[in-house]
Design a protein around this motif. Sequence first.
Motif, PDB file in Angstrom:
ATOM      1  N   LEU A 105     -99.130 -92.935 -26.763  1.00  0.00           N
ATOM      2  CA  LEU A 105     -98.690 -94.263 -27.180  1.00  0.00           C
ATOM      3  C   LEU A 105     -98.889 -95.271 -26.053  1.00  0.00           C
ATOM      4  O   LEU A 105     -98.549 -95.007 -24.903  1.00  0.00           O
ATOM      5  CB  LEU A 105     -97.214 -94.244 -27.572  1.00  0.00           C
ATOM      6  CG  LEU A 105     -96.775 -93.240 -28.648  1.00  0.00           C
ATOM      7  CD1 LEU A 105     -95.322 -93.515 -29.036  1.00  0.00           C
ATOM      8  CD2 LEU A 105     -97.680 -93.308 -29.869  1.00  0.00           C
ATOM      9  N   VAL A 106     -99.447 -96.421 -26.407  1.00  0.00           N
ATOM     10  CA  VAL A 106     -99.549 -97.553 -25.491  1.00  0.00           C
ATOM     11  C   VAL A 106     -98.674 -98.651 -26.089  1.00  0.00           C
ATOM     12  O   VAL A 106     -99.013 -99.226 -27.126  1.00  0.00           O
ATOM     13  CB  VAL A 106    -101.009 -98.029 -25.342  1.00  0.00           C
ATOM     14  CG1 VAL A 106    -101.095 -99.142 -24.304  1.00  0.00           C
ATOM     15  CG2 VAL A 106    -101.915 -96.873 -24.960  1.00  0.00           C
ATOM     16  N   LEU A 107     -97.556 -98.940 -25.455  1.00  0.00           N
ATOM     17  CA  LEU A 107     -96.526 -99.777 -26.048  1.00  0.00           C
ATOM     18  C   LEU A 107     -96.449-101.152 -25.395  1.00  0.00           C
ATOM     19  O   LEU A 107     -96.670-101.293 -24.190  1.00  0.00           O
ATOM     20  CB  LEU A 107     -95.159 -99.093 -25.923  1.00  0.00           C
ATOM     21  CG  LEU A 107     -95.046 -97.676 -26.497  1.00  0.00           C
ATOM     22  CD1 LEU A 107     -93.685 -97.082 -26.143  1.00  0.00           C
ATOM     23  CD2 LEU A 107     -95.262 -97.686 -27.998  1.00  0.00           C
ATOM     24  N   ARG A 108     -96.095-102.141 -26.215  1.00  0.00           N
ATOM     25  CA  ARG A 108     -95.764-103.467 -25.696  1.00  0.00           C
ATOM     26  C   ARG A 108     -94.255-103.621 -25.543  1.00  0.00           C
ATOM     27  O   ARG A 108     -93.790-104.442 -24.773  1.00  0.00           O
ATOM     28  CB  ARG A 108     -96.316-104.537 -26.635  1.00  0.00           C
ATOM     29  CG  ARG A 108     -97.830-104.512 -26.798  1.00  0.00           C
ATOM     30  CD  ARG A 108     -98.289-105.483 -27.873  1.00  0.00           C
ATOM     31  NE  ARG A 108     -97.659-105.198 -29.165  1.00  0.00           N
ATOM     32  CZ  ARG A 108     -97.926-105.847 -30.291  1.00  0.00           C
ATOM     33  NH1 ARG A 108     -98.822-106.814 -30.282  1.00  0.00           N
ATOM     34  NH2 ARG A 108     -97.310-105.527 -31.417  1.00  0.00           N
ATOM     35  N   THR A 124     -96.248 -91.510 -23.281  1.00  0.00           N
ATOM     36  CA  THR A 124     -96.612 -92.921 -23.272  1.00  0.00           C
ATOM     37  C   THR A 124     -97.435 -93.223 -22.028  1.00  0.00           C
ATOM     38  O   THR A 124     -97.323 -92.547 -21.007  1.00  0.00           O
ATOM     39  CB  THR A 124     -95.355 -93.811 -23.264  1.00  0.00           C
ATOM     40  OG1 THR A 124     -94.599 -93.562 -22.063  1.00  0.00           O
ATOM     41  CG2 THR A 124     -94.480 -93.520 -24.469  1.00  0.00           C
ATOM     42  N   TRP A 125     -98.245 -94.263 -22.141  1.00  0.00           N
ATOM     43  CA  TRP A 125     -99.040 -94.708 -21.000  1.00  0.00           C
ATOM     44  C   TRP A 125     -98.735 -96.171 -20.742  1.00  0.00           C
ATOM     45  O   TRP A 125     -98.665 -96.977 -21.673  1.00  0.00           O
ATOM     46  CB  TRP A 125    -100.531 -94.531 -21.257  1.00  0.00           C
ATOM     47  CG  TRP A 125    -101.379 -95.131 -20.165  1.00  0.00           C
ATOM     48  CD1 TRP A 125    -101.961 -96.368 -20.160  1.00  0.00           C
ATOM     49  CD2 TRP A 125    -101.691 -94.535 -18.906  1.00  0.00           C
ATOM     50  NE1 TRP A 125    -102.632 -96.575 -18.989  1.00  0.00           N
ATOM     51  CE2 TRP A 125    -102.481 -95.461 -18.196  1.00  0.00           C
ATOM     52  CE3 TRP A 125    -101.378 -93.313 -18.318  1.00  0.00           C
ATOM     53  CZ2 TRP A 125    -102.960 -95.189 -16.915  1.00  0.00           C
ATOM     54  CZ3 TRP A 125    -101.864 -93.047 -17.051  1.00  0.00           C
ATOM     55  CH2 TRP A 125    -102.652 -93.988 -16.360  1.00  0.00           C
ATOM     56  N   GLY A 126     -98.578 -96.522 -19.500  1.00  0.00           N
ATOM     57  CA  GLY A 126     -98.352 -97.916 -19.142  1.00  0.00           C
ATOM     58  C   GLY A 126     -96.936 -98.146 -18.645  1.00  0.00           C
ATOM     59  O   GLY A 126     -96.125 -97.225 -18.519  1.00  0.00           O
ATOM     60  N   GLN A 127     -96.635 -99.402 -18.400  1.00  0.00           N
ATOM     61  CA  GLN A 127     -95.335 -99.773 -17.835  1.00  0.00           C
ATOM     62  C   GLN A 127     -94.199 -99.657 -18.841  1.00  0.00           C
ATOM     63  O   GLN A 127     -93.051 -99.481 -18.460  1.00  0.00           O
ATOM     64  CB  GLN A 127     -95.407-101.196 -17.285  1.00  0.00           C
ATOM     65  CG  GLN A 127     -96.368-101.358 -16.110  1.00  0.00           C
ATOM     66  CD  GLN A 127     -96.364-102.776 -15.574  1.00  0.00           C
ATOM     67  OE1 GLN A 127     -95.825-103.690 -16.191  1.00  0.00           O
ATOM     68  NE2 GLN A 127     -96.970-102.967 -14.409  1.00  0.00           N
TER      69      GLN A 127
END
Length: 234
Positions: A105-108, A124-127
């Motif tokens: 998952l790449v989440l906003r 998840t990937w990202g901040q």
Amino acid sequence: MPIAISIVGYKNAGKTSLAIDLARELTQTGHTVAGVKFSHEGFDQPSTDTHALSQVCQQVIGMGPDQTAIFWPKASYLPDLLPLVNADVILVEGGKSLTWLPRILVLRSPEEAESLDNGLALGTWGQVTAKGLLPLTTMEQLARVVLTRGFMLAGLDCKSCGRPDCLTLAREIVQGKALPRECKAFKTGMKITVNGHPLPMKSFVEDMIAGSLKAQLATLKGYVPGSKIEITLR
């Protein structure tokens, strides 16, 4: 079957950038990578995501509502295209509706995980992270998860594994309660491969094909019922 993973998220979440970086990481470690892009936009312009993926992937498949690259004027089912793919790993960008392979998952926002997870998320990937999901923070870690936990089921919902559909088995595999080899669609008494890719089939399809072939072979001299049969078509 190749290792497979999907990268899902909503628009402008960074899915393409992640797919490109991950493909580059896997390629640098000696793996061949194929990219699959689900999009409502065209595929044949230099500015598109499929063009960007083609710079790092050995093969790229574009899938949209009105066309499928290699520019067939119809929608297609991803497993039908896999015999055209020659790669160790398949990275699927998009495909939120796919229920037969795990996803990253790449989440906003953390709330997006509720609609994107579907019990298939490996992390998840990202901040932006989400409660209960593994936060993947380095490309090396992500590549390791893909190579060790990626899989692809047949997508037939044939119930041969004892589950009502592929989604149920896929969720159990993600949870560590089952293994990909429990998918029985590739383990029938008949084996058919196209360009080296085994074709999954439901048991009634196997029975239909086998019965038809045996009936026709029975008219040939030298056919002995019960013998092993090998047929090669080119």
